[in-house]
Scaffold this active site. Structure first.
Site, mmCIF file in Angstrom:
data_model
loop_
_atom_site.group_PDB
_atom_site.id
_atom_site.type_symbol
_atom_site.label_atom_id
_atom_site.label_comp_id
_atom_site.label_asym_id
_atom_site.label_seq_id
_atom_site.Cartn_x
_atom_site.Cartn_y
_atom_site.Cartn_z
ATOM 1 N N ASP A 1 0.870 -1.152 0.000
ATOM 2 C CA ASP A 1 0.000 0.000 0.000
ATOM 3 C C ASP A 1 0.920 1.219 0.000
ATOM 4 O OD1 ASP A 1 -2.346 1.519 0.341
ATOM 5 O OD2 ASP A 1 -1.821 1.756 2.457
ATOM 6 N N ASP B 1 -1.501 -1.001 5.957
ATOM 7 C CA ASP B 1 -1.915 -0.486 7.242
ATOM 8 C C ASP B 1 -2.782 -1.548 7.909
ATOM 9 O OD1 ASP B 1 -3.811 0.705 9.042
ATOM 10 O OD2 ASP B 1 -3.069 2.646 8.372
ATOM 11 N N ASP C 1 -6.355 -1.437 5.653
ATOM 12 C CA ASP C 1 -6.177 -2.352 4.536
ATOM 13 C C ASP C 1 -6.622 -3.767 4.893
ATOM 14 O OD1 ASP C 1 -5.157 -0.582 2.647
ATOM 15 O OD2 ASP C 1 -3.198 -0.611 3.614
#
Lengths: 701, 239
Positions: free
Chosen positions: A395, A595, A599
């Site tokens: 991410d 995260d 996520d």
């Protein structure tokens, strides 16, 4: 038979199935193996100093007597048939009696614990190899006594060596297991046993276990907070490294939440307890890690299934050895003795079952090592899978980039979707107050940036209720500010979710929408984590694909990706991220790094979910692995550890299977003397234990 | 024979005695630990002797085992290999190397990594236990600790290819280590640093000398390899 899996061995702490007798769960301490039971008696886990001395002395005396037996046995072994003179005959008869004399105490000293264990297992209707060992030792001794009385070959050394090797080997394993769980016990030791409880009649020291929610405790500087709670009075810098990995202390005052296991640096505090006994942040963290191992890994489950077949095979091979040797000798006493020796050798080489030990030892060692580095492994299977992962997806915001600072707030007073006519400070502040109130419900980096900005401007977050996170998209709540729009849904999230506002900005942005219409946006600056480039390069150098997946605009994502040498996909909505990960799973292991909370779906869908910045609340963790220190350089380190762990497990299993496959037939054929088998058994244990413990030590190279 | 057989045992005791100055580094702390939990001088002496008796017992068993292995090896290998001679040479080389290390001619590589022994805690428990029996057992386990000097001596014991002689070889070596160990346990620093250094040097060269004698003895056998060496029953059987 019912078993509960939540318990750990009372010696080494490894998961153990607490066996249930027909009368119910067995009372008293529970150990995972004979070795742990024995080791616990040596280290006086029960606290009995006298018993400790005696057990150690017992072991030492057994070694002493066994050494004597070995010397006389060697004398007997060097006896030549030619020496038929009466004097020599008398000398050798004396040596045989000496062996008997020295073997008897060894049986008395060490036979007891083994016999006890074998009997306990019979009573629980789950006999194991311990019973066979006890039978073998007794058989060798009785055959030898018979030989002393009626003439023939004596095998006293077999009884001694097998007993000694079994005891030492099992003890060795138990010590190894104890070492692997050391890291968790270190965490447990952070909590104090006694706490200062405040009540109407003053301050009193009480045991931690007696503290209930609502109690008030005084905690002094230098001490650890014993439970979760809120500060009633006092102000202190608090070191939260134990539970969050964050090394910079935070200052907390009245009303703030404190976590168990964190350390007070300066002022004393009075806290109101919020957690049930044993359910504080630190305890939940320890339980989460312990649970990872109790679930076991794929290899472990295979080994357990194989081990179930193992005992019958050993019994059959042992009996066959006795029968065949006896029959081939024409049913003579010497043939029976040779067969018995072969049978004993079979039982001894197949013990301890390294199969059962190979995987958990290595896993626990690695989990302990990672815990020391504030990397928490919640799923052992996934962790080992890191070694074979071929695609790593990252991410962007908060994972490859650091926390974000707000650099601009653009309000659209009429929600027109057009550019703001003028910069209205009051309007911007109102926007920030609402945005901050919504952002308070999320731990996303951008949310934290908004909260920090509000705090800096002295704006109180207000006017929103019922805040909840919409995974991968943003946060939403219900407006409650008394304005005409009161009661409508307010959302904070990506432009892809809430609609474009104005031209594409140079900075990451966050859109605020009320009742489905964008009312403004907040702009952030964003910089790469200092360790990101090195970490990504280290992963790529392993030959894995590295992908950057983001909900952010393509232009910004591509800029970051090209700086780090990654492939990229953007902008992606959460379901598109999921789809990308699932497409990649076509025969490959996919790792998602992101995260821990925002996520969550992507982390869960990937074969291995690695989260940064998990926060203190374990119950909200969805990732398989949490990098508590919020440091991306832990990722390549962890992949290296996974590779070493995977290699150790494979090597342990290969050794366990290979060793048994080669030695059991050889022993059954009568080629392996039981004393040699006993030595090989200890060596085999030593190999598996030391190989696994090496994982727990400092990094190689 | 070039070297008379009687030369070695006094040398063994001497190398044990002087070599033990070198061994105090490893086993000295144990002796001190044993002395620490004893109130009286007399009680301490009894504990020290029990401890050394334990060590010597283990050395004796190891010596017997080494000799047995040497004997078996001599019996099972082809007749033309002169196992005792080879073992004597091996032992000699080990001792010379050990002696050169001690003398500072050769240097050890730095040992890295933590020493880990699962029985460590239990062993410490035995060392500090009150009973004489426990101290004897502590000595017994000390004898199993890895030690280069011990391995050299064991190779020598193996070369005797006779259980009794192997046993006596190691008892002689062990007896030589008693004075220094007991002294270490009793007083610790009876000798000054300079005196200890000098003894250390003498001890080192004494080890080298023992090794050279052993090599010479082995070599003398090798030179006579046409006829079987005396005192090896296995070789006689082969005839």
């Amino acid at each position: 038979m019912t078993v509960s899996r939540d318990a750990g061995c009372d010696y080494c702490g490894l998961p153990v199935e607490r066996p249930a007798t027909p009368e119910g769960v067995e009372p008293g301490p529970c150990y995972c193996c004979f070795g742990c039971r024995f080791a616990a008696s040596i280290t006086a886990a029960g606290g009995d100093e006298g018993a400790l001395r005696w057990m150690m002395t017992r072991l030492g005396l057994a070694v002493f007597f066994s050494m004597n037996v070995m010397v006389f046995t060697m004398v007997l072994w060097s006896q030549r048939d030619a020496a038929a003179e009466p004097a020599a005959e008398a000398f050798y008869a004396l040596a045989r009696h000496a062996c008997l004399l020295f073997t008897a105490p060894v049986l008395l000293l060490l036979g007891g614990p083994l016999l006890e264990e074998a009997w306990r297992e019979v009573r629980l209707r789950r006999p194991s190899i311990n019973l066979l060992l006890a039978v073998g030792v007794a058989a060798a001794f009785l055959l030898s006594v018979d030989a002393v009385l009626r003439g023939g070959h004596v095998y006293f050394e077999v009884s001694c060596m097998v007993l000694l090797a079994v005891t030492l080997g099992k003890w060795l394993e138990a010590s190894g297991k104890l070492r692997t769980t050391e890291a968790l016990r270190e965490l447990e030791r952070l909590l104090p046993d006694r706490v200062r409880k405040l009540s109407a009649d003053g301050e009193r020291e009480v045991g931690l276990a007696t503290v209930r929610p609502g109690d008030r405790l005084r905690v002094l500087p230098g001490e650890r907070v014993p439970t979760d709670g809120t500060i009633e009075s006092g102000r202190s810098s608090i070191d939260e490294q134990a539970v969050t990995g964050e090394s910079v202390p935070v200052v907390k005052g009245p009303g703030d939440v404190v976590h168990s296991g964190t350390a007070l640096i300066d002022g004393p505090l009075v806290i109101r307890v919020a957690s049930e006994p044993g359910a504080g942040t630190l305890e939940r963290l320890i339980k989460a890690v312990a649970a990872a191992a109790s679930r076991g890994t794929r290899e472990q489950r295979i080994a357990e299934r194989a081990a179930a077949w193992f005992l019958p095979i050993v019994i059959l091979a042992g009996l066959a050895a006795v029968g065949v040797h006896w029959a081939r000798s024409g049913w003579t006493a010497a043939g029976l003795a040779a067969g018995t020796m072969a049978g004993i050798a079979v039982v001894v080489v197949s013990c301890p079952c390294a199969l059962g030990l190979a995987t958990p030892m290595a896993m626990w060692s690695a989990i302990g090592r990672a815990t020391r580095r504030h990397v928490l492994i919640q799923d052992g299977d996934a962790f080992v899978g890191l070694a074979r992962a071929r695609r790593f997806c990252f991410d962007k915001t908060g994972t490859l980039t650091t926390g974000c600072r707000v650099v601009g707030i653009e309000a659209l007073p009429h929600g027109s979707g057009s550019l703001p006519q003028a910069s209205d400070t009051a309007e911007a502040d109102r926007l920030l107050a609402v945005a901050a109130a919504v952002a308070g419900g999320s731990t996303h980096v951008l949310s934290r940036g908004i909260l920090a900005e509000a705090l800096a401007r002295g704006i109180e977050p207000a006017g929103v209720t019922d805040v909840r996170v919409v995974a991968g998209r943003g946060v939403e709540g219900v407006l409650a500010d008394g304005s005409p729009a009161d009661g409508s849904v307010v959302r904070l999230g990506s432009a892809a979710w809430l609609g474009e506002v104005g031209p594409e900005p140079d900075h990451p942005e966050c859109v605020l929408a009320i009742a489905g219409r964008p009312v403004g946006r907040i702009l952030f600056d964003e910089s790469l984590r200092p360790e990101a480039a090195a970490a990504v390069a280290a992963i790529a150098s392993r030959g894995a694909e590295v992908w950057l997946l983001s909900g952010d605009r393509a232009s910004r994502v591509s800029a970051v990706a090209s700086r780090l040498g990654m492939a990229w996909r953007a902008p992606l909505l959460p379901d598109e991220k999921l789809a990308f990960i699932q497409d990649g799973q076509d025969g490959r292991r996919v790792v998602m790094v992101g995260d821990g909370i925002n996520d969550a779906p992507a982390l869960a869908a990937a074969d291995v979910g690695v989260a940064l910045g998990c926060g203190a609340d374990v119950s909200r963790w969805t990732a398989d692995v949490c990098l508590l220190r919020d440091d991306l350089s832990d990722l390549p380190w962890l992949v290296g550890l996974a590779e070493r762990t995977s290699r150790t497990i494979r090597w342990n299993l290969l050794w366990a299977f290979g060793y048994n496959a080669a030695c059991i037939p050889a022993a059954a054929a009568g080629w392996v003397h039981p004393a040699i088998a006993a030595a090989a058994m200890v060596a085999s244990s030593l190999l598996v234990v030391t190989g696994s413990l090496a994982l727990g030590r400092e990094d190689e190279g | 024979m070039v070297v008379p057989a009687g030369v070695e045992w006094p040398l063994l005791i001497a190398s044990g005695m002087l070599g033990s100055a070198h061994c105090l580094g490893m086993c000295g702390p144990f002796a001190v630990a044993i002395g620490a939990s004893s109130a009286s001088w007399r009680g301490n002496l009894r504990r020290q002797l029990a401890y050394s008796a334990g060590r010597i017992f283990t050395y004796a068993v190891l010596g017997a085992a080494a000799a047995f292995v040497g004997m078996r090896a001599a019996g099972s290998l082809p007749a033309w290999t002169n196992v005792p001679a080879l073992l004597a040479v091996l032992a000699g080389v080990l001792l010379v190397v050990q002696g050169l290390f001690a003398a500072g001619v050769l240097r050890h590589r730095a040992v890295t990594g933590e020493a880990s022994c699962p029985g460590g805690a239990a062993f410490r428990g035995l060392l500090s236990a009150k009973g004489t029996l426990d101290v004897f057992l502590a000595g017994l386990f000390t004898g199993l600790l890895p030690c280069g000097l011990l391995y050299g001596m064991l190779a020598l014991a193996a070369s005797t290819h006779d259980i009794a002689r192997g046993l006596v070889t190691m008892v002689a070596f062990g007896a030589g280590t008693v004075p220094a160990m007991v002294a270490a346990g009793l007083g610790g620093s009876l000798l000054g640093v300079a005196a200890r250094r000098r003894i250390h040097a003498i001890a080192a060269w004494c080890l080298v000398l023992t090794g050279v004698v052993s090599i010479a003895r082995g070599a003398s056998h090798v030179s006579l390899s046409g006829e079987p060496p005396a005192g090896c029953p296995m070789c006689r059987e082969v005839e």
